[in-house]
Design a protein around this motif. Structure first.
Motif, mmCIF file in Angstrom:
data_model
loop_
_atom_site.group_PDB
_atom_site.id
_atom_site.type_symbol
_atom_site.label_atom_id
_atom_site.label_comp_id
_atom_site.label_asym_id
_atom_site.label_seq_id
_atom_site.Cartn_x
_atom_site.Cartn_y
_atom_site.Cartn_z
ATOM 1 N N GLU A 73 -1.685 9.142 -2.953
ATOM 2 C CA GLU A 73 -2.944 9.886 -2.838
ATOM 3 C C GLU A 73 -3.664 10.111 -4.163
ATOM 4 O O GLU A 73 -4.058 11.214 -4.503
ATOM 5 N N ASP A 74 -3.826 9.066 -4.920
ATOM 6 C CA ASP A 74 -4.685 9.130 -6.095
ATOM 7 C C ASP A 74 -5.248 7.739 -6.327
ATOM 8 O O ASP A 74 -5.035 6.815 -5.527
ATOM 9 N N GLU A 75 -5.976 7.552 -7.395
ATOM 10 C CA GLU A 75 -6.622 6.265 -7.638
ATOM 11 C C GLU A 75 -5.610 5.143 -7.791
ATOM 12 O O GLU A 75 -5.830 4.018 -7.324
ATOM 13 N N ALA A 76 -4.468 5.445 -8.406
ATOM 14 C CA ALA A 76 -3.437 4.422 -8.575
ATOM 15 C C ALA A 76 -2.900 3.959 -7.229
ATOM 16 O O ALA A 76 -2.653 2.766 -7.014
ATOM 17 N N THR A 78 -4.524 4.071 -4.352
ATOM 18 C CA THR A 78 -5.590 3.307 -3.702
ATOM 19 C C THR A 78 -5.631 1.885 -4.233
ATOM 20 O O THR A 78 -5.737 0.914 -3.467
ATOM 21 N N ASN A 79 -5.533 1.741 -5.545
ATOM 22 C CA ASN A 79 -5.568 0.404 -6.144
ATOM 23 C C ASN A 79 -4.365 -0.430 -5.729
ATOM 24 O O ASN A 79 -4.489 -1.629 -5.479
ATOM 25 N N ARG A 82 -4.853 -1.579 -2.163
ATOM 26 C CA ARG A 82 -5.915 -2.578 -2.083
ATOM 27 C C ARG A 82 -5.433 -3.950 -2.541
ATOM 28 O O ARG A 82 -5.752 -4.974 -1.933
#
Length: 224
Positions: A73-76, A78-79, A82
């Protein structure tokens, strides 16, 4: 070639509303390995997929992908999802305002990859000529095939599939499962499918039974 597993579960536990769903779960999944997970309803199969996907976090233990601890649950996170994960979930999550080609192209766009593989994957799941159709024009089985094409299109390191053949006839199910197998073998990725279908499970390299005792391999003599 690296011996680091694509996915490692180390003493993973998860409790919901005082009910322990997973307890001290440990297992490693190798590159090129296609695994089916079976088990009774409510035993925690979907919970396990959500934890591996980083959509939820374990109460204790670690999940590693290519040797790196999975962030949540943070940008890392998400990346990582993806770039390295492909999802085939029962709800499809096909975007209704996009054409089939646009839906399948999304992982390529998000990862800044060439788009020429999108029509190839639609053809691979039997939807050639339907590139400009919209989701409302498709049956449930056809939507499932779009979801499978989208999950595979960017060559992810790890494919997670929750009942990937639940809306497919037997012949189509066999074809898409063979497609998943071909893709992970070609890319030295890993795939985990959760299924109630013994026929689907038997296309995998290994069948694991999830219970309160953890993940237990089904004896090879029971696999046909």
């Amino acid at each position: 070639m690296s011996l680091t597993p694509v996915l490692e579960l180390s003493n993973v536990s998860k409790t919901y509303s005082s009910r322990q769903v997973l307890s001290g779960l440990s297992y490693s999944f190798a590159a090129g390995e296609y695994v089916a997970i079976m088990g009774d309803s409510g035993v925690g199969k979907s919970t396990l997929l959500n934890l591996i996907a980083g959509l939820d976090s374990p109460d204790s233990g670690e999940i590693r992908i290519d040797g790196k601890i999975l962030p949540v649950e943070d940008e890392a996170a998400t990346n990582l999802r993806r770039r390295h994960l492909g999802f085939i979930f029962q709800a499809f999550h096909i975007l209704p305002h996009l054409t089939l080609l646009q839906n399948v192209s999304l992982p390529l766009l998000l990862n800044r990859l060439p788009l020429d593989r999108a029509p190839v994957m639609l053809t691979a799941v039997g939807l050639q000529g339907r590139e400009q159709d919209f989701p409302h024009q498709l049956s449930g089985g056809e939507l499932q095939r779009v979801a499978i094409a989208r999950a595979l299109v960017h060559r992810p390191r790890l494919i997670l599939a929750d009942e990937p053949t639940g809306n497919l006839d037997q012949d189509t199910a066999h074809e898409v499962l063979q497609l998943i197998r071909t893709e992970i073998k070609a890319n030295q990725a890993s795939a985990i499918i959760v299924t109630h279908s013994r026929l689907a499970a038997e296309t995998a390299d290994k069948i694991l039974m999830l219970s309160k005792h953890g993940l237990t391999p089904v004896p090879l003599e029971n696999q046909t």
